[in-house]
Motif scaffolding. Structure first.
Motif, PDB file in Angstrom:
ATOM      1  N   ALA A  49      17.161   3.672   7.552  1.00 29.70           N
ATOM      2  CA  ALA A  49      18.626   2.555   7.400  1.00 29.70           C
ATOM      3  C   ALA A  49      17.968   1.686   8.308  1.00 29.70           C
ATOM      4  O   ALA A  49      18.331   0.319   8.321  1.00 29.70           O
ATOM      5  N   ALA A  52      15.468  -0.580   7.273  1.00 37.81           N
ATOM      6  CA  ALA A  52      15.960  -1.563   5.900  1.00 37.81           C
ATOM      7  C   ALA A  52      16.202  -2.627   5.897  1.00 37.81           C
ATOM      8  O   ALA A  52      14.992  -3.610   4.986  1.00 37.81           O
ATOM      9  N   PRO A  53      16.154  -3.867   7.068  1.00 38.74           N
ATOM     10  CA  PRO A  53      15.226  -5.346   7.305  1.00 38.74           C
ATOM     11  C   PRO A  53      14.249  -5.361   7.380  1.00 38.74           C
ATOM     12  O   PRO A  53      13.562  -7.025   7.321  1.00 38.74           O
ATOM     13  N   VAL A  56      13.194  -4.393   3.719  1.00 36.78           N
ATOM     14  CA  VAL A  56      13.824  -5.149   2.454  1.00 36.78           C
ATOM     15  C   VAL A  56      14.093  -6.550   2.887  1.00 36.78           C
ATOM     16  O   VAL A  56      14.609  -6.356   4.053  1.00 36.78           O
ATOM     17  N   SER A  57      13.119  -7.343   1.677  1.00 36.54           N
ATOM     18  CA  SER A  57      13.461  -9.538   2.469  1.00 36.54           C
ATOM     19  C   SER A  57      14.656  -9.560   1.551  1.00 36.54           C
ATOM     20  O   SER A  57      15.518  -8.978   1.310  1.00 36.54           O
ATOM     21  N   PRO A  58      15.411 -10.653   2.223  1.00 38.99           N
ATOM     22  CA  PRO A  58      16.824 -11.111   1.781  1.00 38.99           C
ATOM     23  C   PRO A  58      16.068 -11.995  -0.080  1.00 38.99           C
ATOM     24  O   PRO A  58      17.718 -11.482  -0.299  1.00 38.99           O
ATOM     25  N   ASP A  60      14.839 -10.115  -2.109  1.00 41.41           N
ATOM     26  CA  ASP A  60      14.893  -8.857  -2.367  1.00 41.41           C
ATOM     27  C   ASP A  60      16.875  -8.862  -2.927  1.00 41.41           C
ATOM     28  O   ASP A  60      17.019  -8.094  -3.715  1.00 41.41           O
ATOM     29  N   LEU A  61      17.637  -9.151  -1.925  1.00 44.37           N
ATOM     30  CA  LEU A  61      18.938  -9.056  -2.528  1.00 44.37           C
ATOM     31  C   LEU A  61      19.714 -10.187  -2.741  1.00 44.37           C
ATOM     32  O   LEU A  61      21.047 -10.421  -3.397  1.00 44.37           O
ATOM     33  N   ALA A  91      15.519  -1.264  -3.279  1.00 48.50           N
ATOM     34  CA  ALA A  91      16.041  -2.512  -2.254  1.00 48.50           C
ATOM     35  C   ALA A  91      17.157  -1.909  -2.332  1.00 48.50           C
ATOM     36  O   ALA A  91      17.970  -2.227  -1.105  1.00 48.50           O
ATOM     37  N   TRP A  95      19.521  -0.898   0.905  1.00 46.15           N
ATOM     38  CA  TRP A  95      19.993  -1.590   2.056  1.00 46.15           C
ATOM     39  C   TRP A  95      20.896  -0.545   2.507  1.00 46.15           C
ATOM     40  O   TRP A  95      22.676  -1.024   3.256  1.00 46.15           O
ATOM     41  N   ARG A  98      22.555   1.031   4.846  1.00 42.06           N
ATOM     42  CA  ARG A  98      23.132   0.914   6.630  1.00 42.06           C
ATOM     43  C   ARG A  98      24.449   0.867   6.626  1.00 42.06           C
ATOM     44  O   ARG A  98      25.231   1.689   7.416  1.00 42.06           O
ATOM     45  N   SER A 248      26.308  -1.736  -0.254  1.00 44.09           N
ATOM     46  CA  SER A 248      26.991   0.598  -0.480  1.00 44.09           C
ATOM     47  C   SER A 248      26.249   0.976  -1.467  1.00 44.09           C
ATOM     48  O   SER A 248      26.251  -0.310  -2.616  1.00 44.09           O
TER      49      SER A 248
END
Length: 304
Positions: A49, A52-53, A56-58, A60-61, A91, A95, A98, A248
């Protein structure tokens, strides 16, 4: 008593005793195999957790920058498949850990603080205040937690802060009863009578004598309350009552259910967040049971 011990200040002696008690507690915890497994598992989840940043890149979200197909099965590029928007489920799960952990831990801390404060003061002062606090906590305990949480969120609105507040509101009563019972037990011990005879005030007795004696039970209670808070948050998010702007584990399950993952047999969309919830709840439960065995020697044979 040695010469060094005689020259130590009272504060140094107190901290030395606390360190010894901590070492004894850790030694007793280490022999609980289930507790150590839960601790290692929980540590791994927390590290993922936190990292995670970095993992995982922005992009990916982002829904607009997704590169996968709609609910594609697991592949080399997407080890856990994709969601309905083409984003990596792996991903999303990383994320989402967290927020689920933050809400669970924060709500538990708030509930523990409220429950400890009310339980300590009601057990110490007693009288009409103690009676009212006990009846008030009983009233909260008999209320269906999920129904109350849904009603409060419907009134207060959907956000991370309101979710934390609502979970804390429906979770504090058990801690209050536990702390109150332990306070009544410690309050009757001879050394507290001596402290009162020597002129110790209420604040001194509660903070220096009562609180240190109830904290171990509070810690064990907290480790068992965290999984309940995480399950509550996941359930509320799955019902569509979580903050729609954040990710979440519960919101992933909600999105999967709304987009027909069950009828499409997209198990890779449903199973990872569900397993993540199961693992974190199991790890906290294992740690909590081991701590109960540490602080209650009669349970040590059952928890190992």
């Amino acid at each position: 008593m040695s010469t060094d011990a005689k020259t130590l200040s009272p504060r140094a002696v107190t901290w030395a005793r606390r360190r010894q008690a901590t070492r004894r507690a850790w030694d007793a915890y280490r022999v609980q195999r289930s507790g150590m497994v839960g601790l290692v598992l929980l540590g791994a989840i927390v590290l993922l957790a936190i990292a995670a940043p970095l993992l995982v890149s922005p992009a990916d979200l982002s829904v607009t920058q997704a590169t996968g197909g709609r609910m594609d099965p697991p592949s080399a590029g997407f080890p856990l498949g994709t969601d309905t928007n083409g984003r990596s489920v792996l991903a999303l799960v990383l994320w989402g850990s967290r927020l689920s952990l933050v809400i669970g831990l924060t709500a538990t801390v708030v509930a523990i603080v409220i429950g400890t404060l009310l339980g300590l003061t009601s057990g110490y002062y007693g009288g009409w205040y103690g009676w009212f606090t006990l009846r008030f906590s009983d009233w909260f305990m008999v209320l269906p937690s999920l129904v109350v949480a849904i009603a409060l969120l419907a009134v207060m609105g959907r956000s991370v802060v309101t979710t934390i507040v609502v979970i804390a509101i429906v979770s504090w009563s058990g801690t209050t009863r536990l702390v109150r019972a332990q306070t009544l037990t410690v309050k009757s011990r001879p050394y507290l009578e001596r402290a009162r005879a020597l002129g110790a005030g209420d604040w001194h007795q509660m903070t220096k004598h009562l609180l240190p004696n109830v904290l171990p039970l509070v810690l064990a209670s907290a480790t068992l309350l965290v999984p309940s808070a995480i399950l509550m948050e996941s359930t509320l998010a799955w019902l569509g009552l979580g903050d729609p702007t954040v990710i979440s584990w519960g919101s992933i399950l909600n999105e999967a259910s709304n987009q027909g993952a069950v009828s499409a047999r997209a198990w890779w969309y449903l199973l990872p967040p569900g397993l993540a919830i199961l693992l974190v709840v199991l790890s906290f439960m294992m740690c909590g049971r081991a701590l109960e065995a540490v602080f209650n020697p009669r349970l040590r044979g059952e928890s190992s």
